[in-house]
Write a protein that holds these residues in place. Structure first.
Motif, mmCIF file in Angstrom:
data_model
loop_
_atom_site.group_PDB
_atom_site.id
_atom_site.type_symbol
_atom_site.label_atom_id
_atom_site.label_comp_id
_atom_site.label_asym_id
_atom_site.label_seq_id
_atom_site.Cartn_x
_atom_site.Cartn_y
_atom_site.Cartn_z
ATOM 1 N N GLU A 1 6.878 8.782 -12.639
ATOM 2 C CA GLU A 1 7.760 9.180 -13.737
ATOM 3 C C GLU A 1 8.680 7.989 -13.988
ATOM 4 O O GLU A 1 9.313 7.480 -13.045
ATOM 5 C CB GLU A 1 8.565 10.411 -13.283
ATOM 6 N N TYR B 1 11.947 5.931 -15.922
ATOM 7 C CA TYR B 1 13.332 6.297 -16.265
ATOM 8 C C TYR B 1 14.072 5.085 -16.830
ATOM 9 O O TYR B 1 13.670 3.933 -16.586
ATOM 10 C CB TYR B 1 14.089 6.818 -15.028
ATOM 11 N N ARG C 1 10.432 3.175 -12.124
ATOM 12 C CA ARG C 1 9.648 4.407 -12.050
ATOM 13 C C ARG C 1 9.652 4.928 -10.607
ATOM 14 O O ARG C 1 9.875 4.160 -9.658
ATOM 15 C CB ARG C 1 8.226 4.194 -12.564
ATOM 16 N N LEU D 1 18.592 6.641 -13.387
ATOM 17 C CA LEU D 1 18.101 7.520 -12.318
ATOM 18 C C LEU D 1 19.287 8.097 -11.541
ATOM 19 O O LEU D 1 20.228 7.358 -11.212
ATOM 20 C CB LEU D 1 17.220 6.698 -11.358
ATOM 21 N N LYS E 1 16.060 7.755 -21.240
ATOM 22 C CA LYS E 1 15.491 8.824 -20.402
ATOM 23 C C LYS E 1 16.206 8.855 -19.051
ATOM 24 O O LYS E 1 16.256 7.843 -18.340
ATOM 25 C CB LYS E 1 13.996 8.589 -20.204
ATOM 26 N N HIS E 2 16.745 10.032 -18.726
ATOM 27 C CA HIS E 2 17.448 10.213 -17.452
ATOM 28 C C HIS E 2 16.549 11.015 -16.511
ATOM 29 O O HIS E 2 16.140 12.131 -16.856
ATOM 30 C CB HIS E 2 18.747 10.987 -17.669
ATOM 31 N N LEU E 3 16.306 10.457 -15.333
ATOM 32 C CA LEU E 3 15.502 11.165 -14.336
ATOM 33 C C LEU E 3 16.436 11.578 -13.198
ATOM 34 O O LEU E 3 17.139 10.732 -12.629
ATOM 35 C CB LEU E 3 14.397 10.235 -13.824
#
Ligand SMILES: Cc1cc2nc3c(=O)[nH]c(=O)nc-3n(C[C@H](O)[C@H](O)[C@H](O)COP(=O)(O)OP(=O)(O)OC[C@H]3O[C@@H](n4cnc5c(N)ncnc54)[C@H](O)[C@@H]3O)c2cc1C
Length: 424
Positions: A96, A98, A87, A101, A2-4
């Motif tokens: 959120e 990640y 997060r 990031l 997951k890329h934030l």
């Protein structure tokens, strides 16, 4: 994975799109703090000139663009980072998480601590909201005082002139664009704008802003020289600072901006930064540098995204580039435009044609061009950039350029074709 991505300006948007191509199966979340679709601040002057409407500033114009790319958009402002828990806490209280990031939060305009700076007729020129407010006050004949004649200050002058306002520009430095232009070039830009009816006051600041009792002239602006100027609108264009507050007390190293290496990775593995918020190594000195222009933001975010997707891509080094249109006069500065000391191999030359508003300054270290400033040489600025960015060894061409600097196109053609002329 997951890329934030924090920030949905040009850096955030290009990073999200690059990631989608490089990592088709990964989750991507793109967060913006403003109440608008992703847009380009560069387009604000055109909005003020009424050449475009707000939708013309949007970075991606086709509806559903981000949905189609499976990029989830979120609205929120990051307020703190929990590196250990991977997060981010947002201003609405939600976290959120990640795996990777990207910090692409850009910068914000600085409001100097001047009494009266928070009055409703005082605005910065940075967001769509600012543009709406400026458009409301900057009506034909309005008296506008602009604090600052730097990059942004010069860019917005054209829009203000097009709106038919009466403009006074106050600059703390001894010339216009002092952090990007030589004294000669700054002086020529000043003459150009004065010829167009704009009043320029240098070596001066604003001491205070007061509301007048009568409604027809709302503000009295007192300059550091003691002079009082009546204004309907004050625009503050006095510099910017990177948006890094949420990184306080974390392991992400911050100087002015977020320090990154040539992979755009910060001091914390898995956390990257790009764009106006990032300080990346300079092409020549290797020292960290914020290069706050859109092309740099886009280049950096591509490199960051490829590395977030597991690649190993490196940025060759940031070249400071400023290309500026001030009421139609095009000027540019590149690299170490202020030159190098003679004791370190520095030498420079200036060509000045005041009547034609043409100017060129070339700066060398040994036989490599390290910086340049130009006015009115629109057709060949790419060549100057090529010579500097390519770190082309000029050999005997250096002395020829010191004699006749305008021959730089010939020097480029002669030397850039030779692989041996490129500094490794
Ligand atoms: C009037 C004007 C004219 C300009 N003209 C030019 C030009 O001609 N040429 C040029 O090259 N450059 C120009 N620029 C500069 C250019 O706009 C910037 O270099 C560019 O926007 C940088 O992109 P960025 O994505 O790094 O940052 P930004 O575009 O600033 O985007 C950052 C995003 O992050 C969001 N954000 C901020 N803090 C947080 C947070 N805590 N959490 C989540 N999100 C956050 C912001 O809301 C914003 O959406 C101009 C700028 C202005 C204001």
């Amino acid at each position: 994975m997951k890329h934030l991505i924090l920030g949905n300006g040009p850096a955030g948007v290009v990073a999200a799109e690059t990631l989608r191509h490089a990592a088709p199966g990964d989750e991507i979340v793109l967060v913006g703090a403003e109440d608008a679709p992703p847009y380009s601040r560069m387009a604000i002057p055109y909005l003020l000139e009424e050449n475009i409407d707000e939708s013309g500033t949007y970075l991606r114009k086709s509806p559903g663009h981000f949905d189609r790319l499976r990029i989830r958009e979120l609205r929120g402002r990051a307020v703190s980072l929990d590196e250990a828990g991977r997060r981010v806490l947002f201003d609405d209280g939600h976290f959120e998480d990640y795996d990777r990031l990207l910090i692409a939060t850009g910068s914000h305009p600085v409001r100097p601590p001047i009494p009266g700076v928070d009055l409703p007729e005082v605005h910065t020129c940075w967001t769509l909201e600012d543009a709406r407010a400026i458009a409301r006050f900057a009506q034909p004949g309005a008296r506008v005082l602009q604090l600052g004649a730097g990059f942004i200050g010069c860019i917005i002058m054209e829009a203000l002139e097009a709106r038919g306002v009466e403009l006074t520009v106050v600059e703390m430095g001894d010339r216009m664009v002092p952090r990007m232009m030589t004294p000669q070039a700054g002086g020529m830009i000043r003459k150009w704008v004065e010829n167009k009816g704009i009043r320029v006051v240098t070596n001066a600041g604003v001491r205070r802003i007061d509301r007048r009792p009568s409604n027809d002239a709302p503000l009295d602006v007192t300059l550091s020289t003691g002079e009082a100027v009546v204004a309907d609108l004050v625009i503050v264009a006095a510099g910017v600072a990177p948006n890094v507050a949420f990184l306080e007390s974390t392991g992400v190293h911050v100087a002015k901006g977020v320090l990154v290496d040539d992979r755009l990775e910060t001091s914390v593995p898995g956390i990257f930064a790009a764009g106006d918020v990032a300080e990346a190594p300079d092409l020549f000195t290797g020292e960290h540098l914020v290069a706050a222009i859109q092309p740099n933001a886009v280049d950096q975010s591509r490199v960051a995204a490829l590395n977030m997707a597991g690649g190993d891509t490196r940025l060759k080094g940031v070249l400071a580039i400023n290309v500026l249109a001030t009421l139609g006069l095009i000027s540019s500065s590149f690299g170490q435009w202020w030159g190098e000391e003679a004791s370190r191999g520095g030498a420079g030359v200036e060509h000045v044609d005041e009547a034609a508003f043409r100017y060129l300054s070339l700066q060398f270290r040994d036989d490599v061009m390290i910086g340049a400033t130009s006015i009115g040489l629109t057709e060949h600025v790419g060549v100057l950039r090529g010579l500097i960015q390519g770190r082309v060894r000029l050999g005997e061409w250096k002395d020829r350029l010191l004699d006749s600097p305008l021959q730089f196109v010939d020097a480029y053609i002669a030397r850039s074709q030779q692989p041996a002329a490129l500094v490794r």
